[in-house]
Design a protein around this motif. Structure first.
Motif, short mmCIF file in Angstrom:
data_model
loop_
_atom_site.label_atom_id
_atom_site.label_comp_id
_atom_site.label_asym_id
_atom_site.label_seq_id
_atom_site.Cartn_x
_atom_site.Cartn_y
_atom_site.Cartn_z
N THR A 8 0.85 -1.18 0.00
CA THR A 8 0.00 0.00 0.00
C THR A 8 0.89 1.24 0.00
OG1 THR A 8 -1.68 -1.20 1.24
CG2 THR A 8 -1.84 1.20 1.23
N VAL A 9 0.67 2.10 -0.98
CA VAL A 9 1.49 3.30 -1.14
C VAL A 9 0.60 4.51 -0.88
CG1 VAL A 9 2.96 4.60 -2.73
CG2 VAL A 9 2.85 2.11 -2.89
N CYS A 10 0.97 5.29 0.12
CA CYS A 10 0.20 6.48 0.44
C CYS A 10 0.45 7.54 -0.62
CB CYS A 10 0.60 7.01 1.83
SG CYS A 10 -0.42 8.38 2.38
N ARG A 11 -0.62 8.13 -1.07
CA ARG A 11 -0.55 9.23 -2.03
C ARG A 11 -1.56 10.31 -1.66
NH1 ARG A 11 3.82 8.25 -2.62
NH2 ARG A 11 4.87 7.35 -4.39
N GLY A 12 -1.63 10.63 -0.36
CA GLY A 12 -2.61 11.57 0.14
C GLY A 12 -2.10 12.99 0.24
N CYS A 13 -2.44 13.61 1.35
CA CYS A 13 -2.20 15.05 1.48
C CYS A 13 -0.72 15.42 1.50
CB CYS A 13 -2.90 15.59 2.72
SG CYS A 13 -2.24 14.98 4.27
N CYS A 14 0.15 14.57 1.99
CA CYS A 14 1.59 14.87 2.04
C CYS A 14 2.39 13.91 1.18
CB CYS A 14 2.09 14.81 3.48
SG CYS A 14 1.37 16.12 4.50
N CYS A 15 2.11 12.63 1.30
CA CYS A 15 2.81 11.64 0.49
C CYS A 15 2.41 11.84 -0.97
CB CYS A 15 2.44 10.22 0.92
SG CYS A 15 2.86 9.80 2.61
N GLN A 34 8.00 6.70 -8.66
CA GLN A 34 8.14 5.75 -7.55
C GLN A 34 7.01 4.72 -7.59
OE1 GLN A 34 7.19 6.99 -3.48
NE2 GLN A 34 9.11 6.04 -2.79
N LEU A 35 5.79 5.18 -7.77
CA LEU A 35 4.65 4.27 -7.83
C LEU A 35 4.75 3.36 -9.05
CD1 LEU A 35 2.00 3.37 -6.55
CD2 LEU A 35 0.85 5.19 -7.83
N ALA A 36 5.10 3.93 -10.19
CA ALA A 36 5.25 3.13 -11.42
C ALA A 36 6.35 2.10 -11.26
CB ALA A 36 5.54 4.04 -12.60
N GLN A 37 7.47 2.48 -10.62
CA GLN A 37 8.58 1.55 -10.40
C GLN A 37 8.14 0.38 -9.53
OE1 GLN A 37 12.04 3.24 -8.48
NE2 GLN A 37 13.00 1.25 -8.25
N LEU A 38 7.37 0.66 -8.48
CA LEU A 38 6.88 -0.41 -7.62
C LEU A 38 5.98 -1.37 -8.40
CD1 LEU A 38 6.15 1.57 -4.36
CD2 LEU A 38 7.84 -0.25 -4.63
N LYS A 39 5.10 -0.84 -9.21
CA LYS A 39 4.20 -1.69 -9.99
C LYS A 39 4.97 -2.57 -10.96
CE LYS A 39 0.07 1.12 -9.57
NZ LYS A 39 -0.95 1.92 -10.24
N VAL A 40 6.00 -2.02 -11.59
CA VAL A 40 6.81 -2.80 -12.52
C VAL A 40 7.64 -3.83 -11.77
CG1 VAL A 40 8.81 -2.65 -14.09
CG2 VAL A 40 6.92 -1.04 -14.31
N GLU A 41 8.27 -3.42 -10.67
CA GLU A 41 9.14 -4.32 -9.89
C GLU A 41 8.37 -5.54 -9.37
OE1 GLU A 41 12.39 -4.17 -8.59
OE2 GLU A 41 13.03 -2.21 -9.27
N PHE A 42 7.12 -5.33 -8.96
CA PHE A 42 6.38 -6.41 -8.33
C PHE A 42 5.67 -7.31 -9.31
CE2 PHE A 42 6.26 -3.46 -4.53
CZ PHE A 42 7.34 -4.07 -3.94
N GLY A 43 5.24 -6.76 -10.45
CA GLY A 43 4.54 -7.59 -11.43
C GLY A 43 3.47 -8.43 -10.76
N SER A 44 3.59 -9.74 -10.86
CA SER A 44 2.59 -10.63 -10.27
C SER A 44 2.97 -11.09 -8.86
CB SER A 44 2.40 -11.85 -11.17
OG SER A 44 3.61 -12.58 -11.23
N VAL A 45 4.09 -10.58 -8.33
CA VAL A 45 4.56 -10.99 -7.00
C VAL A 45 3.76 -10.32 -5.89
CG1 VAL A 45 6.55 -10.98 -5.46
CG2 VAL A 45 6.87 -11.43 -7.87
N ALA A 46 3.28 -9.11 -6.14
CA ALA A 46 2.54 -8.38 -5.12
C ALA A 46 1.51 -7.47 -5.77
CB ALA A 46 3.49 -7.53 -4.27
N GLN A 47 0.48 -7.22 -5.03
CA GLN A 47 -0.52 -6.25 -5.47
C GLN A 47 -0.08 -4.89 -4.94
OE1 GLN A 47 -4.39 -6.82 -3.77
NE2 GLN A 47 -5.19 -4.95 -4.64
#
Length: 134
Positions: free
Chosen positions: A20-27, A40-53
């Motif tokens: 879970t990646v915070c993207r709210g008022c400060c993050c 950063q968010l795109a990198q996490l999605k690519v890095e994890f692929g099917s390993v993590a949601q």
């Protein structure tokens, strides 16, 4: 059942961590300068692929720790004693890469995190934990 539905059902059934990646008022905002939040968010999605949601949420109410990432164990990791790990001040690409390597290795309950991540770990308030983990 169509091939697309079958693949989606298999992916949903596969035990995996949730990041879970915070993207709210400060993050995820200019309040944390010098960080490419979208990358950063795109990198996490690519890095994890099917390993993590990977999911982005509006606010985890831990603004003093921006950018916040919570790694929740897979069902197998939870059965092995793993619990959600809150990581704050994740504003460096190397930290993001360390988190990704840990989750690819199994995440909470199944793999030891890189020692450097101890510097990022923090405990959220009980109220926030109840909302996210409950």
């Amino acid at each position: 059942m169509s091939r697309r539905k079958t693949a989606k059902a298999a992916a949903e059934a596969a035990p995996r961590c949730t990041v879970t990646v915070c993207r709210g008022c400060c993050c995820g905002t200019a309040k944390v300068p010098g960080v490419d939040h979208a990358d950063q968010l795109a990198q996490l999605k690519v890095e994890f692929g099917s390993v993590a949601q990977v999911r982005a949420v509006n606010c985890l109410d831990a603004c003093e720790q921006a950018n916040v990432i919570v790694v929740q164990p897979s069902p197998e990791g939870r059965a092995a004693g793993g619990r959600p790990v809150w990581l704050g001040l994740v504003n460096d690409p190397d930290a993001t890469a360390d988190i990704a390597a840990w989750v690819r290795s199994g995440g909470p309950g199944l793999a030891e995190p890189p020692a450097i991540l101890e510097l990022y770990e923090f405990g959220p308030s009980r109220r926030v934990r109840r909302v996210l983990e409950g």
